[in-house]
Scaffold this motif. Structure first.
Motif, PDB file in Angstrom:
ATOM      1  N   VAL A   1     -32.383   8.734 -41.054  1.00 42.72           N
ATOM      2  CA  VAL A   1     -31.680   7.385 -40.842  1.00 42.72           C
ATOM      3  C   VAL A   1     -31.059   7.594 -39.227  1.00 42.72           C
ATOM      4  O   VAL A   1     -30.735   8.712 -38.741  1.00 42.72           O
ATOM      5  CB  VAL A   1     -30.450   7.504 -41.539  1.00 42.72           C
ATOM      6  CG1 VAL A   1     -29.829   6.171 -41.330  1.00 42.72           C
ATOM      7  CG2 VAL A   1     -30.778   7.427 -43.121  1.00 42.72           C
ATOM      8  N   VAL A   2     -31.694   6.452 -38.642  1.00 43.54           N
ATOM      9  CA  VAL A   2     -31.250   6.198 -37.316  1.00 43.54           C
ATOM     10  C   VAL A   2     -30.324   4.884 -37.377  1.00 43.54           C
ATOM     11  O   VAL A   2     -30.990   3.719 -37.452  1.00 43.54           O
ATOM     12  CB  VAL A   2     -32.469   6.184 -36.428  1.00 43.54           C
ATOM     13  CG1 VAL A   2     -31.677   5.923 -34.856  1.00 43.54           C
ATOM     14  CG2 VAL A   2     -33.311   7.278 -36.309  1.00 43.54           C
ATOM     15  N   VAL A   3     -29.174   5.200 -36.719  1.00 42.81           N
ATOM     16  CA  VAL A   3     -28.227   4.050 -36.744  1.00 42.81           C
ATOM     17  C   VAL A   3     -27.992   3.517 -35.117  1.00 42.81           C
ATOM     18  O   VAL A   3     -27.578   4.155 -34.312  1.00 42.81           O
ATOM     19  CB  VAL A   3     -26.604   4.300 -37.188  1.00 42.81           C
ATOM     20  CG1 VAL A   3     -25.638   3.244 -37.110  1.00 42.81           C
ATOM     21  CG2 VAL A   3     -26.791   5.091 -38.704  1.00 42.81           C
ATOM     22  N   LYS A   4     -28.336   2.276 -34.954  1.00 41.70           N
ATOM     23  CA  LYS A   4     -28.568   1.607 -33.631  1.00 41.70           C
ATOM     24  C   LYS A   4     -27.097   1.445 -33.221  1.00 41.70           C
ATOM     25  O   LYS A   4     -26.524   0.562 -33.968  1.00 41.70           O
ATOM     26  CB  LYS A   4     -29.426   0.296 -33.851  1.00 41.70           C
ATOM     27  CG  LYS A   4     -30.928   0.664 -33.913  1.00 41.70           C
ATOM     28  CD  LYS A   4     -31.668  -0.616 -34.356  1.00 41.70           C
ATOM     29  CE  LYS A   4     -31.396  -0.971 -35.736  1.00 41.70           C
ATOM     30  NZ  LYS A   4     -32.457  -2.144 -36.101  1.00 41.70           N
ATOM     31  N   LEU A   5     -26.666   1.573 -32.004  1.00 35.17           N
ATOM     32  CA  LEU A   5     -25.170   1.372 -31.700  1.00 35.17           C
ATOM     33  C   LEU A   5     -25.315   0.476 -30.299  1.00 35.17           C
ATOM     34  O   LEU A   5     -24.461   0.518 -29.674  1.00 35.17           O
ATOM     35  CB  LEU A   5     -24.810   2.963 -31.299  1.00 35.17           C
ATOM     36  CG  LEU A   5     -24.643   3.900 -32.222  1.00 35.17           C
ATOM     37  CD1 LEU A   5     -24.131   5.394 -31.876  1.00 35.17           C
ATOM     38  CD2 LEU A   5     -23.894   3.557 -33.755  1.00 35.17           C
ATOM     39  N   GLY A   6     -26.213  -0.031 -30.107  1.00 40.04           N
ATOM     40  CA  GLY A   6     -26.323  -1.056 -29.079  1.00 40.04           C
ATOM     41  C   GLY A   6     -26.477  -0.179 -27.718  1.00 40.04           C
ATOM     42  O   GLY A   6     -27.137   0.628 -27.660  1.00 40.04           O
ATOM     43  N   ALA A   7     -25.498  -0.679 -26.692  1.00 39.74           N
ATOM     44  CA  ALA A   7     -25.552  -0.079 -25.613  1.00 39.74           C
ATOM     45  C   ALA A   7     -25.127   1.323 -25.414  1.00 39.74           C
ATOM     46  O   ALA A   7     -25.162   2.128 -24.473  1.00 39.74           O
ATOM     47  CB  ALA A   7     -24.468  -0.822 -24.367  1.00 39.74           C
ATOM     48  N   ASP A   8     -24.562   1.920 -26.490  1.00 40.76           N
ATOM     49  CA  ASP A   8     -24.142   3.055 -26.909  1.00 40.76           C
ATOM     50  C   ASP A   8     -25.142   3.977 -27.344  1.00 40.76           C
ATOM     51  O   ASP A   8     -24.867   5.153 -27.706  1.00 40.76           O
ATOM     52  CB  ASP A   8     -22.738   3.337 -27.676  1.00 40.76           C
ATOM     53  CG  ASP A   8     -21.466   2.856 -27.135  1.00 40.76           C
ATOM     54  OD1 ASP A   8     -21.495   2.800 -25.824  1.00 40.76           O
ATOM     55  OD2 ASP A   8     -20.903   2.147 -27.813  1.00 40.76           O
ATOM     56  N   GLY A   9     -26.443   3.529 -27.510  1.00 42.44           N
ATOM     57  CA  GLY A   9     -27.506   4.316 -27.960  1.00 42.44           C
ATOM     58  C   GLY A   9     -27.647   4.521 -29.392  1.00 42.44           C
ATOM     59  O   GLY A   9     -27.689   3.117 -30.024  1.00 42.44           O
ATOM     60  N   ALA A  10     -27.835   5.712 -29.950  1.00 43.65           N
ATOM     61  CA  ALA A  10     -28.146   5.860 -31.335  1.00 43.65           C
ATOM     62  C   ALA A  10     -27.518   6.983 -31.965  1.00 43.65           C
ATOM     63  O   ALA A  10     -27.628   8.150 -31.075  1.00 43.65           O
ATOM     64  CB  ALA A  10     -29.658   5.515 -31.637  1.00 43.65           C
ATOM     65  N   TYR A  11     -27.338   7.066 -33.264  1.00 41.24           N
ATOM     66  CA  TYR A  11     -26.872   8.313 -33.952  1.00 41.24           C
ATOM     67  C   TYR A  11     -28.018   8.593 -35.110  1.00 41.24           C
ATOM     68  O   TYR A  11     -28.582   7.760 -35.660  1.00 41.24           O
ATOM     69  CB  TYR A  11     -25.464   8.046 -34.752  1.00 41.24           C
ATOM     70  CG  TYR A  11     -25.466   9.438 -35.686  1.00 41.24           C
ATOM     71  CD1 TYR A  11     -24.701  10.431 -35.142  1.00 41.24           C
ATOM     72  CD2 TYR A  11     -25.578   9.156 -36.938  1.00 41.24           C
ATOM     73  CE1 TYR A  11     -24.548  11.510 -36.203  1.00 41.24           C
ATOM     74  CE2 TYR A  11     -25.100  10.250 -37.945  1.00 41.24           C
ATOM     75  CZ  TYR A  11     -24.764  11.222 -37.488  1.00 41.24           C
ATOM     76  OH  TYR A  11     -24.517  12.194 -38.288  1.00 41.24           O
ATOM     77  N   TYR A  12     -28.457   9.852 -35.169  1.00 39.51           N
ATOM     78  CA  TYR A  12     -29.340  10.088 -36.090  1.00 39.51           C
ATOM     79  C   TYR A  12     -29.023  11.292 -37.116  1.00 39.51           C
ATOM     80  O   TYR A  12     -28.223  11.941 -36.616  1.00 39.51           O
ATOM     81  CB  TYR A  12     -30.874  10.528 -35.314  1.00 39.51           C
ATOM     82  CG  TYR A  12     -30.866  11.721 -34.752  1.00 39.51           C
ATOM     83  CD1 TYR A  12     -31.066  12.937 -35.140  1.00 39.51           C
ATOM     84  CD2 TYR A  12     -30.463  11.637 -33.253  1.00 39.51           C
ATOM     85  CE1 TYR A  12     -30.950  14.027 -34.339  1.00 39.51           C
ATOM     86  CE2 TYR A  12     -30.538  12.951 -32.581  1.00 39.51           C
ATOM     87  CZ  TYR A  12     -30.905  14.290 -33.062  1.00 39.51           C
ATOM     88  OH  TYR A  12     -30.691  15.206 -32.215  1.00 39.51           O
TER      89      TYR A  12
END
Length: 318
Positions: free
Chosen positions: A230-241
């Motif tokens: 799962v990769v959660v998109k965080l906009g300008a803050d990038g992403a969490y996987y």
């Protein structure tokens, strides 16, 4: 169905629409000229992956009208295989208007897609042997939202891909106005996500779908449903996987001097993740690539104009 030999890289199902972009900022009704482009979440991803050299096949239904012919010609020009796109003389192609902004905000979008040819697709339109030959299937929450038969078709595509041993990515890509109510949207989108290997929600949509507020909890929700990544998109803050065996982590966003158009950023991100993983890159490397491609996309006008070629990707070190 047992795993079968894979004859091409990526399959996508989805509606393509003619996109008309306003010539000036402000309310759409004040625009006097429009630039013609192509739009559709799955279409954007197909375009991006084809530009990177993958063999991409697109299945859909369009009207046998000027808009439909334009869309097919554009996709073929991008190198996308359109042999499974039906041109239906009895139906019409959907289209949309998009406003122009100059402040980095989300532009106004007005859809004209109800009753479109794509919305009339059914599971009977699926060529199962062809779909089973795909190495990977990319799906989104847009196509299943446009009609009950499209939802049934989306369910069937995921089932065929899974049974044949293909990997599956799923981007919720929420369109709340297309669903009868929020509860139905949440139930159906999460059910589709449960059939995917890689799930790619945004933070806000993940909260809406799962009730959780942090990227860690959102990722755990879909991992518990069976997703391997799962990769959660965080906009300008990038992403969490969060990966089943490789653990969790964060990747910073790519700095952008000026946001021109936010539409298509999530699709660009999906191009990065999918291409990176199919290229054999590590999860952090694939997510880094996704952040870079997403950042490119928001700096241009249009839904796919920022998607790079393989040469541009390599020149950037990705």
């Amino acid at each position: 169905m047992t795993p079968v030999a894979k004859t091409y890289d990526i399959a996508v199902f989805g509606e393509a629409m003619l996109l008309l972009i306003a010539d000036r900022p402000g309310p759409l009704e004040l625009a006097e000229a429009f630039t013609k482009r192509i739009a559709g979440a799955e279409i954007n991803v197909a375009t991006g992956l084809s530009r990177l050299g993958f063999n991409v096949h697109w299945a859909s239904r369009l009207g046998a009208d000027s808009m439909g012919r334009y869309l097919v010609n554009q996709m073929r020009g991008e190198g996308v295989n359109c042999d499974h796109v039906t041109m239906d003389a009895a139906q019409r192609t959907g289209f949309q208007f998009k406003g122009r902004v100059d402040d980095g905000s989300d532009p106004a979008v007005e859809y004209h897609r109800k009753g479109s040819a794509a919305s009339l697709m059914t599971p009977d339109d699926i060529d199962a042997s062809w779909l089973a030959g795909a190495r990977h299937l990319h799906a989104t929450g847009v196509f299943p939202a446009i009609s009950a038969t499209a939802l049934a078709t989306a369910r069937r595509t995921l089932q065929i891909a899974r049974d044949s041993g293909s990997t599956i990515s799923f981007d919720p890509n929420l369109r709340p106005t297309l669903w009868p109510d929020e509860a139905t949207m949440r139930r159906e989108i999460n059910a589709l996500a449960a059939g995917a290997d890689w799930v790619l929600p945004g933070l806000a949509e993940g909260e809406l779908l799962t009730g959780h507020k942090t990227p860690e909890a959102i990722a755990r929700f879909y991992r518990d449903q069976g997703a391997s990544l799962v990769v959660v998109k965080l906009g300008a803050d990038g992403a969490y996987y969060d990966h089943a065996t490789l653990g969790c982590g964060r990747v910073p966003g790519w700095p952008v001097d000026k946001v021109v158009d936010t539409v298509g950023a999530g699709d660009a991100f999906a191009v990065g993740v999918i291409s990176g993983l199919l290229d054999g890159r590590t999860v952090p490397e694939a997510v880094e690539r996704a952040c870079w491609i997403g950042a490119r996309q928001v700096q241009v006008l249009g839904d796919s104009e920022g998607l790079p070629t393989r040469a541009e990707l390599q020149a950037a070190g990705y």
